[in-house]
Design a protein around this motif. Structure first.
Motif, PDB file in Angstrom:
ATOM      1  N   GLN A  18      -6.932   9.102  53.216  1.00  0.00           N
ATOM      2  CA  GLN A  18      -6.633   8.028  52.275  1.00  0.00           C
ATOM      3  C   GLN A  18      -5.453   7.176  52.728  1.00  0.00           C
ATOM      4  OE1 GLN A  18      -6.257   9.556  48.294  1.00  0.00           O
ATOM      5  NE2 GLN A  18      -8.415  10.091  48.129  1.00  0.00           N
ATOM      6  N   TRP A 102      -8.965   4.748  43.338  1.00  0.00           N
ATOM      7  CA  TRP A 102      -7.681   5.262  43.791  1.00  0.00           C
ATOM      8  C   TRP A 102      -6.976   4.307  44.760  1.00  0.00           C
ATOM      9  CZ3 TRP A 102      -7.020   5.550  48.965  1.00  0.00           C
ATOM     10  CH2 TRP A 102      -8.151   5.653  49.768  1.00  0.00           C
ATOM     11  N   ASP A 106      -2.965   3.595  44.990  1.00  0.00           N
ATOM     12  CA  ASP A 106      -2.182   4.100  46.117  1.00  0.00           C
ATOM     13  C   ASP A 106      -1.444   2.973  46.828  1.00  0.00           C
ATOM     14  OD1 ASP A 106      -3.160   6.585  45.512  1.00  0.00           O
ATOM     15  OD2 ASP A 106      -3.779   7.064  47.560  1.00  0.00           O
TER      16      ASP A 106
END
Length: 231
Positions: A18, A102, A106
């Motif tokens: 990620q 997400w 983030d």
């Protein structure tokens, strides 16, 4: 439909960590924003104060803090979101992918943006002297000072010989106020010039307090007029 995508930057969302995806997303946003310089990390706001410039009702620039909701459409416009696929013939192909929930979160709360977005020290509404002692007179973002000038461009090139004449003309609108001493007159000029010199001065500047011996002598008008020049 799937296929090779070459016309726009591609952000591959699958098969990677990620943090790598967030880093590359900021790289795409930073590259797309470079001509206009509307995305910044704010010097006074820490890691989460990522801002974009918008227009307010008066036509001046203002700051809007980036949130996951405001960041998502910017990311979609900056690059194509895809998942990588491998065909039976081992050919790498790409298919459209939705934006993960997400990712904008983030990006806003991570630290990767500082590597790809310029720092913003502040917006100024008039030409000012930068920390390097230079006159900031071109509208837009100045990377050396971190300032964004939201004012018309000044094309004149003043010389030091013009300083005395300019000071006389600058003080002329304020000359009729009933100052009690030359020091009061000097303090008024200091207040007038402070906004133009604030970014050049290292450290603090004096707090200015305007008072009068009797009501109705124009202290409120004086204060408004002195600050109107740099508005």
């Amino acid at each position: 439909a799937s296929g090779n995508i070459a016309a726009r930057p591609v952000l591959v969302l699958n098969g990677r960590q990620q943090w790598e995806i967030a880093r590359d997303a900021w790289a795409h946003l930073g590259a797309a924003d470079k001509p206009a310089h509307s995305l910044f990390h704010r010097e006074a706001g820490g890691l989460v104060s990522l801002c974009r410039l918008t227009q307010d009702s008066d036509g001046h620039k203002t700051l809007q803090t980036l949130t996951p909701d405001t960041l998502a459409p910017l990311l979609r416009r900056a690059c194509d979101l895809v998942n990588a696929q491998t065909s039976p013939k081992c050919e790498r192909r790409y298919g459209p992918a939705p934006l993960p929930r997400w990712l904008p979160l983030d990006m806003v709360h991570g630290t990767e943006a500082r590597a790809f977005l310029p720092r913003l020290k502040g917006i100024v509404g008039c030409p000012v002297i930068t920390p390097a002692g230079l006159l900031l007179q071109k509208p837009g973002y100045d990377s050396a000072s971190g300032l964004y000038l939201d004012a018309p461009e000044i094309t004149a090139a003043p010389e030091s010989s013009h300083a005395s004449e300019a000071l006389t003309r600058l003080f002329a609108p304020f000359a009729e106020f009933p100052y009690q001493s030359p020091g009061d007159r000097a303090n008024a000029m200091a207040l007038l010039l402070t906004p133009f010199l604030r970014h050049y001065i290292k450290g603090s500047v004096p707090l200015c307090f305007v008072e009068a011996p009797t009501p109705g002598t124009g202290k409120s008008l004086l204060a408004r007029c002195l600050l109107l020049v740099s508005k």
